[in-house]
Design an enzyme around this catalytic site. Structure first.
Site, short mmCIF file in Angstrom:
data_model
loop_
_atom_site.label_atom_id
_atom_site.label_comp_id
_atom_site.label_asym_id
_atom_site.label_seq_id
_atom_site.Cartn_x
_atom_site.Cartn_y
_atom_site.Cartn_z
N SER A 115 16.21 -6.36 47.05
CA SER A 115 16.74 -7.72 46.96
C SER A 115 17.01 -8.35 48.32
CB SER A 115 18.05 -7.67 46.17
OG SER A 115 18.69 -8.91 46.22
N TYR A 139 26.45 -4.71 45.24
CA TYR A 139 25.07 -4.85 44.78
C TYR A 139 24.10 -4.71 45.96
CZ TYR A 139 20.78 -7.10 43.14
OH TYR A 139 19.46 -7.38 42.85
P1 NAD Z 1 17.54 -8.07 34.32
O1 NAD Z 1 18.98 -7.77 34.13
O2 NAD Z 1 16.92 -9.08 33.43
O3 NAD Z 1 16.69 -6.71 34.23
C1 NAD Z 1 17.22 -5.45 34.50
C2 NAD Z 1 16.89 -4.57 33.32
O4 NAD Z 1 17.38 -3.25 33.59
C3 NAD Z 1 17.56 -5.03 32.02
O5 NAD Z 1 16.57 -5.18 31.00
C4 NAD Z 1 18.55 -3.94 31.67
O6 NAD Z 1 18.69 -3.75 30.27
C5 NAD Z 1 17.91 -2.73 32.37
N1 NAD Z 1 18.89 -1.70 32.70
C6 NAD Z 1 20.11 -1.84 33.29
N2 NAD Z 1 20.71 -0.65 33.39
C7 NAD Z 1 19.85 0.27 32.88
C8 NAD Z 1 19.92 1.68 32.70
N3 NAD Z 1 20.99 2.39 33.08
N4 NAD Z 1 18.85 2.30 32.14
C9 NAD Z 1 17.76 1.59 31.74
N5 NAD Z 1 17.65 0.26 31.88
C10 NAD Z 1 18.69 -0.39 32.43
O7 NAD Z 1 17.34 -8.48 35.84
P2 NAD Z 1 16.03 -8.97 36.60
O8 NAD Z 1 16.38 -10.26 37.22
O9 NAD Z 1 14.82 -8.86 35.74
O10 NAD Z 1 15.96 -7.89 37.78
C11 NAD Z 1 15.00 -6.83 37.78
C12 NAD Z 1 15.09 -6.10 39.10
O11 NAD Z 1 14.78 -6.99 40.17
C13 NAD Z 1 16.47 -5.52 39.41
O12 NAD Z 1 16.31 -4.28 40.05
C14 NAD Z 1 17.07 -6.53 40.35
O13 NAD Z 1 18.04 -5.94 41.20
C15 NAD Z 1 15.84 -6.97 41.11
N6 NAD Z 1 15.99 -8.29 41.72
C16 NAD Z 1 16.12 -9.40 40.91
C17 NAD Z 1 16.26 -10.65 41.50
C18 NAD Z 1 16.38 -11.92 40.69
O14 NAD Z 1 16.57 -12.98 41.29
N7 NAD Z 1 16.24 -11.90 39.36
C19 NAD Z 1 16.32 -10.75 42.90
C20 NAD Z 1 16.23 -9.60 43.66
C21 NAD Z 1 16.04 -8.38 43.06
#
Ligand code: NAD
Length: 312
Positions: A115, A139
């Site tokens: 991130s 985070y």
């Molecule tokens: P999101 O919350 O929609 O997706 C994360 C998924 O992980 C969820 O479906 C959740 O159910 C699952 N999850 C959480 N804990 C878990 C566990 N213990 N076991 C199995 N599954 C689990 O978020 P997102 O926005 O789709 O983010 C996806 C990835 O991208 C993450 O790693 C996040 O840190 C990273 N990211 C997202 C953004 C953004 O702007 N959306 C920016 C930077 C990084």
């Protein structure tokens, strides 16, 4: 190719899984559904419910997998300040579990969703991968720790690893949780519901909003590209937008008379954050296609939760 996506029922993971199966790849998803929804997945995606720290389950799912996308995580900066142990447990513990299972299963490549939050306050903008991270939340710390675990275990065990530092992703299908919602879907919901937009801090803080299809393009390329082993690569739009400018864009896109209030309950986070995306352009042939105005229009047109409100 055969992929496993952890967290694949989430916002980014589901968009990636659906793109991969559309292009003829074989995709398995592991997600505990703490924030995900399997109904978002194309019927060709093989979904398994489970915890990313469950190494025996990972071993089963990793049979014949060539590349793992590790996306499972808790994803809210403010929530991580309230629950740092949970963030360490899921984000760091989950990453170590994935790397241990990947090592044993003989997977060739791991792509980590890291991130832009790792950077924290940076004097030099746009921020390049060479900047020294100063994460200002558990985070951000959990993502830096994840990068180190992925690269270190990858190097020890001959697994190719790539970390994409994704900035503020947005687009259709993004969840709007009751608390700590991401700013774009939250603003759209507030604007369409006739309420005031709540701006944290003075609204002059800037962010880099990157459309979901562009993020998926970068993730896709990270699995296929050669010469990216142990690279950290920024994935953003490269465009710097303040929260006050976002308020105006949301008003224009929704066509609503939008009022906004400033809240000091939260200082709004770092003062500036915009990605230098030259490395992604070079290494991943990445070229963001959707600017913020177009992305907001697409969200309103394609996301059922907003379409209903727009039609009213
Ligand atoms: P999101 O919350 O929609 O997706 C994360 C998924 O992980 C969820 O479906 C959740 O159910 C699952 N999850 C959480 N804990 C878990 C566990 N213990 N076991 C199995 N599954 C689990 O978020 P997102 O926005 O789709 O983010 C996806 C990835 O991208 C993450 O790693 C996040 O840190 C990273 N990211 C997202 C953004 C953004 O702007 N959306 C920016 C930077 C990084």
């Amino acid at each position: 190719m055969r992929f496993l996506i952890t967290g694949g029922a989430g916002f980014i993971g589901a968009a990636l899984a659906n793109r991969l199966v559309r292009e003829g790849h074989h995709v398995r998803v592991l997600d505990d559904l703490s924030a995900g929804d399997p109904l978002r997945l194309d019927s060709r995606v093989l979904f398994t419910r489970g915890d990313v720290k469950d190494v025996p389950k990972l071993w089963t799912l990793l049979q014949n997998i060539g590349c793992v996308y590790h996306l499972a995580a808790r994803v809210s900066v403010p929530e991580s300040i309230l629950y740092p142990r949970d963030y360490n447990d899921v984000n760091v513990g989950g990453t170590v579990a994935v790397m241990e299972a990947v090592r044993d299963a003989g997977v060739k490549r791991v792509v980590l969703a890291s991130s832009g939050a790792v950077y924290g306050e940076q004097p030099q903008q746009p921020v390049s991968e060479k900047s020294i991270p100063h994460p200002d939340s558990p985070y951000g710390v959990s993502k830096i720790a994840s990068e180190h675990y992925v690269f270190t275990i990858g190097a020890l065990c001959d697994i190719e690893t790539v970390a994409l530092r994704i900035f503020n992703a947005y687009g259709p299908g993004q969840f709007v949780p009751a608390s700590h919602a991401p700013v774009i879907p939250q603003f759209l919901k507030q604007a369409l519901g006739g309420g005031s937009l709540i701006v944290f801090g003075n609204g002059n803080q800037t962010r880099d909003f990157v459309y979901i299809d562009d993020v998926v393009d970068a993730l896709f390329a990270a699995a296929m590209a050669s010469g990216v082993d142990r690279r950290i690569i920024n994935v953003g739009s490269g465009q710097e937008v303040s929260i006050n400018q976002l308020v105006e864009k949301v008003a224009r896109a929704t066509g609503r008379k939008v009022s906004h209030l400033y809240s000091q309950a939260n200082d709004g986070g770092v003062s500036r954050l915009v990605a230098d995306i030259s490395l992604a352009r070079r290494e991943l042939a990445y070229s963001p296609q959707v600017d913020l105005d177009e992305g907001l229009e697409l969200m309103l047109a394609l996301d059922p939760q907003f379409r209903v409100a727009v039609d009213q």
